[in-house]
Design an enzyme around this catalytic site. Sequence first.
Site, PDB file in Angstrom:
ATOM      1  N   LYS A   1       0.816  -1.212   0.000  1.00 25.66           N
ATOM      2  CA  LYS A   1       0.000   0.000   0.000  1.00 25.66           C
ATOM      3  C   LYS A   1       0.855   1.269   0.000  1.00 25.66           C
ATOM      4  CE  LYS A   1      -3.617  -2.555   0.678  1.00 25.66           C
ATOM      5  NZ  LYS A   1      -4.842  -2.608  -0.060  1.00 25.66           N
TER       6      LYS A   1
HETATM    7  C1  PLP Z   1      -0.786  -7.718   2.504  1.00 28.17           C
HETATM    8  C2  PLP Z   1      -1.934  -7.639   1.556  1.00 28.17           C
HETATM    9  N1  PLP Z   1      -1.974  -8.490   0.528  1.00 28.17           N
HETATM   10  C3  PLP Z   1      -2.984  -8.465  -0.351  1.00 28.17           C
HETATM   11  C4  PLP Z   1      -4.031  -7.581  -0.228  1.00 28.17           C
HETATM   12  C5  PLP Z   1      -5.115  -7.598  -1.261  1.00 28.17           C
HETATM   13  O1  PLP Z   1      -5.021  -6.500  -2.133  1.00 28.17           O
HETATM   14  P1  PLP Z   1      -6.306  -5.925  -2.853  1.00 28.17           P
HETATM   15  O2  PLP Z   1      -7.240  -5.541  -1.766  1.00 28.17           O
HETATM   16  O3  PLP Z   1      -5.832  -4.770  -3.642  1.00 28.17           O
HETATM   17  O4  PLP Z   1      -6.860  -7.038  -3.671  1.00 28.17           O
HETATM   18  C6  PLP Z   1      -4.039  -6.676   0.837  1.00 28.17           C
HETATM   19  C7  PLP Z   1      -5.117  -5.691   1.053  1.00 28.17           C
HETATM   20  O5  PLP Z   1      -5.498  -4.978   0.228  1.00 28.17           O
HETATM   21  C8  PLP Z   1      -2.942  -6.683   1.726  1.00 28.17           C
HETATM   22  O6  PLP Z   1      -2.879  -5.782   2.710  1.00 28.17           O
HETATM   23  N1  LIG Z   2      -6.565  -5.001   2.318  1.00 29.12           N
HETATM   24  C1  LIG Z   2      -6.840  -3.631   2.487  1.00 29.12           C
HETATM   25  C2  LIG Z   2      -8.310  -3.376   2.419  1.00 29.12           C
HETATM   26  C3  LIG Z   2      -8.598  -2.047   1.810  1.00 29.12           C
HETATM   27  O1  LIG Z   2      -8.309  -2.093   0.462  1.00 29.12           O
HETATM   28  P1  LIG Z   2      -8.065  -0.825  -0.437  1.00 29.12           P
HETATM   29  O2  LIG Z   2      -7.139  -1.286  -1.497  1.00 29.12           O
HETATM   30  O3  LIG Z   2      -9.383  -0.421  -0.963  1.00 29.12           O
HETATM   31  O4  LIG Z   2      -7.497   0.255   0.392  1.00 29.12           O
HETATM   32  C4  LIG Z   2      -6.194  -3.159   3.775  1.00 29.12           C
HETATM   33  O5  LIG Z   2      -5.178  -3.715   4.142  1.00 29.12           O
HETATM   34  O6  LIG Z   2      -6.677  -2.261   4.413  1.00 29.12           O
END
Ligand code: PLP
Ligand SMILES: N[C@@H](CCOP(=O)(O)O)C(=O)O
Length: 453
Positions: free
Chosen positions: A111
């Site tokens: 993120k």
């Molecule tokens: C460590 C981790 N892996 C995978 C994901 C999944 O990603 P997305 O929600 O973009 O599918 C998340 C949360 O978004 C995460 O925090």
């Molecule tokens: N897995 C995410 C959930 C939120 O997803 P987002 O991509 O819409 O911000 C988290 O770790 O918070």
Amino acid sequence: MNFISTRGEAPALGFSDAVATGLAPDGGLFLPEELPQFSGDDLKAFAGLDYPALCTAFFRRFATDIDDATFAAIVAKSYTTFSHPEIAPLVPLADNLQVLELFHGPTLAFKDFALQLLGNLYEHQCATRQQTINVLGATSGDTGAAAIHGLLGKPGTAIFILYPDGRVAPLQERQMTCTGADNVFAMAIEGSFDDAQTALKEIFADQDFRLSHRLSAVNSINLARVLAQCVYYLSAWLRLPADRQDNVEFVVPTGNFGNVLAGWMLQKMGVPIRGFKVATNQNDILYRLFTTGEYQVDRVAPSLAPSMDIQVASNFERFLYFSVGRDAARVREIMSTFKATGQYRFENFDADTFSASRCNDAEIPSIIKSVYDRYGYVADPHTACAFAEHDPDRLSVVLSTAHPAKFPDTIRAAIGVDPTHPSLEALKERPIIKHPVAATADAIRGFITERAL
Ligand SMILES: Cc1ncc(COP(=O)(O)O)c(C=O)c1O
Ligand SMILES: N[C@@H](CCOP(=O)(O)O)C(=O)O
């Protein structure tokens, strides 16, 4: 470049306004009016660029209302906080298997790629518009920490993060609750991430509240999040051997569908990526979708990969928009059926591009162990889901989305190794400050109203 809503009932906006608005006023999600097409020559020109330069060049097609020098400075500042010189290193494990490490940012999860950038874009916005902003986000663990870190110390900003109490990992909670900053509000709600995200969308759809509190979004409902995530796919693809570039499958730990959607959109912009594997944990709505065509919501079951404990994947709507030939009326109809019934039978998804795997809680520790025994590599529980199975005829690039030190209990139980990281150790001494709030839009609005800038 203008950005339009998937539901077709909101005015098109330029980049900065679309970023500031977050969720489109009609409840839809913003997308570029047209996806730019990268030619072979464009891709050749990208090949020699370092990560910040590549990010800037990519965004030039989208952020057309911010001048070149300003945007380049925002990007440069965003990636100086990463600890690895390559920003997103590719680690080869076997001839047909590489890992794209996305956890070298300040909060040790993928993120940070978008949220460092978004934090600096918001700082720029506050300065140019001479306004304060209040940021609202929902998290299953990582978005919250990364968003808070992206805004820490930025004047004119306050940040409100909803998270499911007791359902994020202890160190993820500490990353959000131990900052000591008085403009950060970690709001612990009862329920699941889906409950938090539903309340958040209701609040963003309340135009009076959104406008009067100058509310901005940090979740992947914000188009800047998805665009920033396109860049690491591009950077990885450019570094693959030329004779393997067209036969690569990115294997993506998936929850809210933002990560894999970013890769897929890049493919639609002309980058010849062969495919994507959607790797879920036991919250497998997307696995079921891509294997049966049925999109049917289920209850969230807490797992060892808590950040992927999601059933209603927000970015699915963006994918849907493309899948129905950009027919916004059809998107409205499908989303309203889905809201009413919790299900939808999908007829036209890109089955040639997507494959899927899922991994339950009994499998996660054994995968962590087999990856460690075989390659000497420590995968965090989310990344482990992406090691479930691979197509031997393709090059698989597994996206490693979090640092294992965020989940020491699971790693220790699986392989007897205690992963640590200095930034996390430092948090253990600090007091936790969290605010229990009911998971209703009214309760959250009330909390924000009392504390907003
Ligand atoms: C460590 C981790 N892996 C995978 C994901 C999944 O990603 P997305 O929600 O973009 O599918 C998340 C949360 O978004 C995460 O925090
Ligand atoms: N897995 C995410 C959930 C939120 O997803 P987002 O991509 O819409 O911000 C988290 O770790 O918070």
